[in-house]
Design an enzyme around this catalytic site. Sequence first.
Site, PDB file in Angstrom:
ATOM      1  N   TRP A   8      39.038  41.520  32.668  1.00  0.00           N
ATOM      2  CA  TRP A   8      38.224  40.688  33.559  1.00  0.00           C
ATOM      3  C   TRP A   8      36.733  40.970  33.367  1.00  0.00           C
ATOM      4  O   TRP A   8      35.908  40.044  33.377  1.00  0.00           O
ATOM      5  CB  TRP A   8      38.639  41.013  34.994  1.00  0.00           C
ATOM      6  CG  TRP A   8      38.237  40.062  36.059  1.00  0.00           C
ATOM      7  CD1 TRP A   8      36.999  39.540  36.296  1.00  0.00           C
ATOM      8  CD2 TRP A   8      39.085  39.531  37.098  1.00  0.00           C
ATOM      9  NE1 TRP A   8      37.015  38.738  37.419  1.00  0.00           N
ATOM     10  CE2 TRP A   8      38.288  38.717  37.913  1.00  0.00           C
ATOM     11  CE3 TRP A   8      40.428  39.696  37.408  1.00  0.00           C
ATOM     12  CZ2 TRP A   8      38.798  38.061  39.039  1.00  0.00           C
ATOM     13  CZ3 TRP A   8      40.934  39.037  38.514  1.00  0.00           C
ATOM     14  CH2 TRP A   8      40.133  38.223  39.327  1.00  0.00           C
ATOM     15  N   GLU A  39      32.830  48.424  41.867  1.00  0.00           N
ATOM     16  CA  GLU A  39      34.225  48.866  41.831  1.00  0.00           C
ATOM     17  C   GLU A  39      34.427  50.143  42.622  1.00  0.00           C
ATOM     18  O   GLU A  39      33.542  51.007  42.706  1.00  0.00           O
ATOM     19  CB  GLU A  39      34.661  49.089  40.375  1.00  0.00           C
ATOM     20  CG  GLU A  39      36.134  49.421  40.219  1.00  0.00           C
ATOM     21  CD  GLU A  39      36.572  49.510  38.762  1.00  0.00           C
ATOM     22  OE1 GLU A  39      37.775  49.748  38.520  1.00  0.00           O
ATOM     23  OE2 GLU A  39      35.716  49.341  37.866  1.00  0.00           O
ATOM     24  N   TYR A  40      35.616  50.268  43.198  1.00  0.00           N
ATOM     25  CA  TYR A  40      36.056  51.495  43.868  1.00  0.00           C
ATOM     26  C   TYR A  40      35.876  52.664  42.904  1.00  0.00           C
ATOM     27  O   TYR A  40      36.286  52.591  41.739  1.00  0.00           O
ATOM     28  CB  TYR A  40      37.522  51.334  44.251  1.00  0.00           C
ATOM     29  CG  TYR A  40      38.144  52.470  45.039  1.00  0.00           C
ATOM     30  CD1 TYR A  40      38.163  52.442  46.425  1.00  0.00           C
ATOM     31  CD2 TYR A  40      38.744  53.539  44.390  1.00  0.00           C
ATOM     32  CE1 TYR A  40      38.759  53.460  47.163  1.00  0.00           C
ATOM     33  CE2 TYR A  40      39.342  54.565  45.105  1.00  0.00           C
ATOM     34  CZ  TYR A  40      39.347  54.524  46.498  1.00  0.00           C
ATOM     35  OH  TYR A  40      39.939  55.538  47.208  1.00  0.00           O
ATOM     36  N   SER A  41      35.261  53.747  43.359  1.00  0.00           N
ATOM     37  CA  SER A  41      34.944  54.850  42.464  1.00  0.00           C
ATOM     38  C   SER A  41      35.947  55.986  42.592  1.00  0.00           C
ATOM     39  O   SER A  41      36.113  56.577  43.655  1.00  0.00           O
ATOM     40  CB  SER A  41      33.544  55.395  42.767  1.00  0.00           C
ATOM     41  OG  SER A  41      33.284  56.534  41.966  1.00  0.00           O
ATOM     42  N   ALA A  42      36.608  56.291  41.465  1.00  0.00           N
ATOM     43  CA  ALA A  42      37.517  57.432  41.428  1.00  0.00           C
ATOM     44  C   ALA A  42      36.767  58.738  41.219  1.00  0.00           C
ATOM     45  O   ALA A  42      37.382  59.803  41.145  1.00  0.00           O
ATOM     46  CB  ALA A  42      38.553  57.239  40.327  1.00  0.00           C
ATOM     47  N   ARG A  70      40.779  61.901  36.914  1.00  0.00           N
ATOM     48  CA  ARG A  70      41.147  60.482  36.775  1.00  0.00           C
ATOM     49  C   ARG A  70      41.455  60.083  35.342  1.00  0.00           C
ATOM     50  O   ARG A  70      42.107  59.067  35.096  1.00  0.00           O
ATOM     51  CB  ARG A  70      40.022  59.597  37.317  1.00  0.00           C
ATOM     52  CG  ARG A  70      38.720  59.733  36.543  1.00  0.00           C
ATOM     53  CD  ARG A  70      37.623  58.843  37.096  1.00  0.00           C
ATOM     54  NE  ARG A  70      36.348  59.114  36.438  1.00  0.00           N
ATOM     55  CZ  ARG A  70      35.252  58.358  36.590  1.00  0.00           C
ATOM     56  NH1 ARG A  70      35.308  57.291  37.365  1.00  0.00           N
ATOM     57  NH2 ARG A  70      34.138  58.666  35.988  1.00  0.00           N
ATOM     58  N   HIS A 122      33.723  28.685  34.377  1.00  0.00           N
ATOM     59  CA  HIS A 122      33.961  29.157  33.006  1.00  0.00           C
ATOM     60  C   HIS A 122      35.086  30.193  32.993  1.00  0.00           C
ATOM     61  O   HIS A 122      35.968  30.153  32.123  1.00  0.00           O
ATOM     62  CB  HIS A 122      32.682  29.762  32.431  1.00  0.00           C
ATOM     63  CG  HIS A 122      32.834  30.281  31.036  1.00  0.00           C
ATOM     64  ND1 HIS A 122      33.069  29.462  29.957  1.00  0.00           N
ATOM     65  CD2 HIS A 122      32.799  31.547  30.546  1.00  0.00           C
ATOM     66  CE1 HIS A 122      33.171  30.197  28.858  1.00  0.00           C
ATOM     67  NE2 HIS A 122      33.022  31.472  29.195  1.00  0.00           N
ATOM     68  N   ARG A 131      40.816  31.770  32.059  1.00  0.00           N
ATOM     69  CA  ARG A 131      41.837  32.663  32.599  1.00  0.00           C
ATOM     70  C   ARG A 131      42.933  31.956  33.387  1.00  0.00           C
ATOM     71  O   ARG A 131      44.007  32.526  33.595  1.00  0.00           O
ATOM     72  CB  ARG A 131      41.168  33.735  33.478  1.00  0.00           C
ATOM     73  CG  ARG A 131      40.140  34.565  32.736  1.00  0.00           C
ATOM     74  CD  ARG A 131      40.707  35.246  31.514  1.00  0.00           C
ATOM     75  NE  ARG A 131      39.738  36.129  30.867  1.00  0.00           N
ATOM     76  CZ  ARG A 131      39.970  36.843  29.782  1.00  0.00           C
ATOM     77  NH1 ARG A 131      41.159  36.786  29.201  1.00  0.00           N
ATOM     78  NH2 ARG A 131      39.024  37.609  29.256  1.00  0.00           N
TER      79      ARG A 131
END
Length: 306
Positions: A110, A120-123, A201, A223, A228
């Site tokens: 993606w 984004e969620y941070s590991a 991680r 687009h 997709r």
Amino acid sequence: MALTPDQIAEAQALRATPRPTLRAVSEGMEARLYTPHPVLDHGFIRVIDYMGDDAAIVQAARVSYGAGTKKVSDDAGLIRYLMRHWHSTPFEMCEVKFHIKLPVFVARQWIRHRTANVNEYSARYSILDREFYIPEPGQLAAQSTVNNQGRGAVLEGAEAARVLEVLKRDAATAYDHYEEMLSQAQPDGTPQQGLARELARMNLPMNIYTQWYWKCDLHNLFHFLRLRADAHAQYEIRIYAEEMARMVADWVPLAFAAFEDYRMGGVNLSAKAVAVLKRRLNGEVVGQEDSGMSKGEWREFVEVWG
């Protein structure tokens, strides 16, 4: 699908307290706001915020016509004109922000669409949940023999069962080791420092779930959907795109109808393809050898035109 109790409470509170506004409002998108729609086995997608509607596209297009210019077409006709002639700026006046939970390998595919704002969620700061994408048996397929990027025949019987077992076992084992590395105590209770989250991680598999906020303007979202939500896209990202497309259809129905007609349902032709069609219409029999097209081009041409 797993929303945290805090996320559920937040969504309920936001939907329970509507506010008056002078902004343009899309009734279809208002009905969608904050509500999660399940995708895959543990994923979801929901709308967090949006700006603009069909009228915003028309407004942006007509601003350059000058004061006093008559509106020679209705909104639907103008939007279809803009889509037909590949105008982009008016569609950029609309934006939408999604909250998406998706497998990491889907997220990496993606993120190739570099025209959005992503967080984004941070590991590094948080511990990922023990949630992994395990395909349905019908999605386990062999490598395609004609497409290096695609799937072929569905796996059957013992082979399918073995693959599913490997996926489940490897995911569980990797997460067990992840927890062991993070823990400040060994399995026998002996104290240990525990590995930093940003290092632990690295051992997690690509089918673990992550989450992000993804904000995009409508032009670039179209687009994304054209690529997709297409039948040739990988299944795991395609069903996210299809769910997103249903939301967009509720948000900007006139623009989405034009997009479906000209982008999803339309066909772009090369000069060589146009020439072949003209020759066929004149009664000539044309094959790949005298078409001027490569084998790949010809195969795609025949898929549409026979």
